[in-house]
Design an enzyme around this catalytic site. Structure first.
Site, PDB file in Angstrom:
ATOM      1  N   HIS A 195       0.838  -1.204   0.000  1.00  0.00           N
ATOM      2  CA  HIS A 195       0.000   0.000   0.000  1.00  0.00           C
ATOM      3  C   HIS A 195       0.875   1.257   0.000  1.00  0.00           C
ATOM      4  O   HIS A 195       0.741   2.130  -0.859  1.00  0.00           O
ATOM      5  CB  HIS A 195      -0.915  -0.027   1.232  1.00  0.00           C
ATOM      6  CG  HIS A 195      -1.833   1.151   1.337  1.00  0.00           C
ATOM      7  ND1 HIS A 195      -3.157   1.105   0.961  1.00  0.00           N
ATOM      8  CD2 HIS A 195      -1.622   2.415   1.767  1.00  0.00           C
ATOM      9  CE1 HIS A 195      -3.719   2.290   1.162  1.00  0.00           C
ATOM     10  NE2 HIS A 195      -2.808   3.114   1.649  1.00  0.00           N
ATOM     11  N   GLU A 196       1.782   1.330   0.973  1.00  0.00           N
ATOM     12  CA  GLU A 196       2.644   2.518   1.064  1.00  0.00           C
ATOM     13  C   GLU A 196       3.578   2.594  -0.141  1.00  0.00           C
ATOM     14  O   GLU A 196       3.908   3.686  -0.616  1.00  0.00           O
ATOM     15  CB  GLU A 196       3.438   2.511   2.373  1.00  0.00           C
ATOM     16  CG  GLU A 196       2.576   2.493   3.648  1.00  0.00           C
ATOM     17  CD  GLU A 196       1.525   3.591   3.731  1.00  0.00           C
ATOM     18  OE1 GLU A 196       1.758   4.681   3.166  1.00  0.00           O
ATOM     19  OE2 GLU A 196       0.456   3.351   4.336  1.00  0.00           O
ATOM     20  N   GLU A 244      -4.600   8.005  -3.111  1.00  0.00           N
ATOM     21  CA  GLU A 244      -5.098   6.740  -2.565  1.00  0.00           C
ATOM     22  C   GLU A 244      -5.406   5.741  -3.679  1.00  0.00           C
ATOM     23  O   GLU A 244      -5.301   4.526  -3.471  1.00  0.00           O
ATOM     24  CB  GLU A 244      -6.344   7.006  -1.705  1.00  0.00           C
ATOM     25  CG  GLU A 244      -6.732   5.883  -0.780  1.00  0.00           C
ATOM     26  CD  GLU A 244      -5.724   5.616   0.340  1.00  0.00           C
ATOM     27  OE1 GLU A 244      -4.809   6.436   0.554  1.00  0.00           O
ATOM     28  OE2 GLU A 244      -5.862   4.565   0.995  1.00  0.00           O
ATOM     29  N   HIS A 279       1.793   4.430  -2.821  1.00  0.00           N
ATOM     30  CA  HIS A 279       1.870   5.888  -2.582  1.00  0.00           C
ATOM     31  C   HIS A 279       3.243   6.420  -3.001  1.00  0.00           C
ATOM     32  O   HIS A 279       3.356   7.464  -3.635  1.00  0.00           O
ATOM     33  CB  HIS A 279       1.678   6.186  -1.092  1.00  0.00           C
ATOM     34  CG  HIS A 279       0.246   6.180  -0.628  1.00  0.00           C
ATOM     35  ND1 HIS A 279      -0.723   6.988  -1.174  1.00  0.00           N
ATOM     36  CD2 HIS A 279      -0.376   5.487   0.372  1.00  0.00           C
ATOM     37  CE1 HIS A 279      -1.884   6.783  -0.543  1.00  0.00           C
ATOM     38  NE2 HIS A 279      -1.699   5.877   0.400  1.00  0.00           N
TER      39      HIS A 279
HETATM   40 ZN    ZN Z   1      -3.160   5.219   1.772  1.00  0.00          ZN
END
Ligand code: ZN
Length: 509
Positions: free
Chosen positions: A270-271, A300, A274
């Site tokens: 997830h990170e 996001e 980003h």
């Molecule tokens: Zn996030």
């Protein structure tokens, strides 16, 4: 550009560079606080960060900044040959300037103090499961947020200018139009899933060596295209991504649990999503407000695309499950693949947003959006919040929190003053689904490539169509450019149906 306008532009650019440097220095201090700082450093750190914030605000709102902006806006309103980047730069500086000068310094300070004090009170109240001691701080925060909304100005709802700070141009009414059908469709799907046999997750439970989990996550990050010469991963209690002058130094954090194999890995992915976004900004935009996403929803969308649409998919695990087996040869076998794939995709009504699956996640967000909007518009009062929370949890998700600590007090957002932030999570899911199907349409062999361990083509496409533009375009413009059409929420519903129908053996509808 005429020479005098060029001089004006260069002077504004110089101011932007200074502002960016101050913000980056502040981000280093925040990162250090979460990752490195000993406990006694907190008091000094609060002063350092507040001082930098004050210097930033002063520099941004200085009369000279306003003069330069007025001259440039004037010049650009006439004909003249200005590039899209030049126009976007002036537009963004003007937007930030306009917002900053509308907020009196006293309110800026009150908001900052309410946030830091609110978080401390919230931590205590949450630990004691005592909403009554948290309520006055929350009431104070919402009073200040209402004042902030009045200062920023709005036509329909005080929610609009607050949402605008996280998702420029978006309004509460627009969010509501997207969320109402999303909520109803999700509740229908959840009811059908609940009626089907539940999948078993024991395959990812147990005791998993933390160092091996860490190493596996690093390998996946590397394979995604994360550049460890322009970033690093560290441990923190809440995973986050931060950048000190993107696209040159963008860092991620994660956390790893011994009892649940994939939790830390999905945080890492997830990170990583980003971080890849910020590492993909055109370097020419660095140290300007254009080295940013157009809004948090697009940011996001990148984390969700990698974590869910790719990382929880079958092709991804066709490549990675054998590698994971090699990492844990005593705990995983080849014929565990199917159980593993089902386990990482289990749907279960649960109390905690950050632990929610892909199906129920948006219901957690919609509930928060509805409540924070009602609070701001005065349709409910803070003291009624726990009851309203529990009622919506029961109605939407079918799980009623036994305590406020696991209910209305679970998130740090409201105590830290982030009101109007939650919708961007679900908007990111919707944009992510649209990007996912665009990728699938672009590459007929999408699944085969992923199953062969190739993710480079995905990053290259994202770089070309999304990342490099930074904040030059708005969210809507960027979605349109990348996917060929405006935001279309039906992609997300299609995705859930196509994915979870087979997992839960649902009849096609
Ligand atoms: Zn996030």
């Amino acid at each position: 550009m005429k020479p005098d306008i060029q001089d004006t532009y260069d002077e504004l650019l110089e101011i932007a560079h200074t502002l960016s440097d101050i913000a980056a220095a502040s981000a280093v201090l925040d990162w250090d606080q979460e990752v490195m700082m000993p406990p006694k450093g907190g008091e000094g750190r609060a002063h350092q960060v507040a001082t930098l914030a004050a210097v930033h605000h002063e520099k941004l709102t200085a009369p000279r900044t306003g003069d330069l902006l007025a001259r440039l806006t004037d010049a650009m309103a006439g004909d003249g040959d200005y590039s899209i980047v030049e126009r976007a730069f002036v537009r963004e500086m003007q937007r930030q300037f306009d917002q900053a000068v509308k907020v009196p310094p006293l309110l800026v300070r009150q908001l900052a103090e309410a946030a830091s004090r609110g978080v401390e009170i919230w931590r205590q109240a949450r630990a004691n499961n005592d909403f009554a001691t948290f309520a006055p701080a929350l009431r104070h925060t919402y009073d200040l947020k209402r004042q902030l909304a009045e200062n920023l100005g709005y036509t329909d709802s005080p929610y609009d200018p607050l949402l605008d700070q996280f998702e420029p141009g978006m309004t509460a009414a627009q969010v509501q139009r997207l969320f109402d059908p999303l909520r109803d469709q999700t509740r229908d799907l959840l009811a059908r899933i609940n009626a089907a046999p539940q999948v078993d997750i024991s395959i990812i439970e147990g005791n998993w060596d933390v160092q091996k989990q860490w190493d596996f996550g690093i390998q996946v990050l590397r394979d995604m295209g994360y550049d460890f010469d322009a970033g690093r991963q560290d441990l923190s209690s809440h995973p986050f991504t931060t950048s000190f002058t993107a696209p040159f130094d963008v860092r991620v954090t994660t956390r790893v649990f011994p009892h649940l194999l994939t939790s830390g890995l999905f945080s890492t992915i997830h990170e990583g999503g980003h971080a890849l976004y910020e590492l993909g900004f055109d370097p020419a935009l660095a140290r300007t407000p254009l080295a940013d996403s157009p809004g948090l929803a697009m940011h996001e969308s990148q984390s969700r695309l990698w974590e869910n649409y790719i990382g929880r998919g079958r092709p991804f695990w066709q490549h990675y499950f054998p590698i994971l087996m090699g990492t844990f040869p005593d705990q995983l076998r080849a014929d565990d693949f199917e159980r593993f794939y089902l386990a990482v995709n289990r749907v279960e009504p649960s109390l905690i947003r950050v632990e929610a699956d892909e199906v129920t996640y948006n219901l957690h967000v919609i509930l928060r959006f509805e409540l924070e909007r009602a609070l701001l518009e005065g349709n409910i009062q803070v003291e009624d919040l726990p009851e309203a929370w529990n009622a919506k949890m029961g109605e939407y998700i079918g799980a009623t929190p036994p305590t406020d600590a696991n209910g209305v007090m679970q998130d740090i957002h409201w105590p830290s003053g982030l009101v109007g932030y939650f919708p961007t999570y679900s908007l990111g899911n919707l944009i992510g689904a649209q990007l996912y199907y665009t990728l699938r349409d672009t590459y007929a062999d999408f699944d085969d490539r992923l199953a062969a361990g190739d993710m480079g083509f995905i990053l290259a496409w994202l770089r070309e169509n999304v990342h490099r533009y930074g904040r030059i375009y708005s969210t809507n413009e960027l979605v349109q450019r990348a996917t060929g059409k405006p935001l279309d929420e039906s992609y997300f519903a299609r995705y859930l149906g196509e994915k979870y129908g087979p997992i839960y053996g649902l009849e096609p509808q």
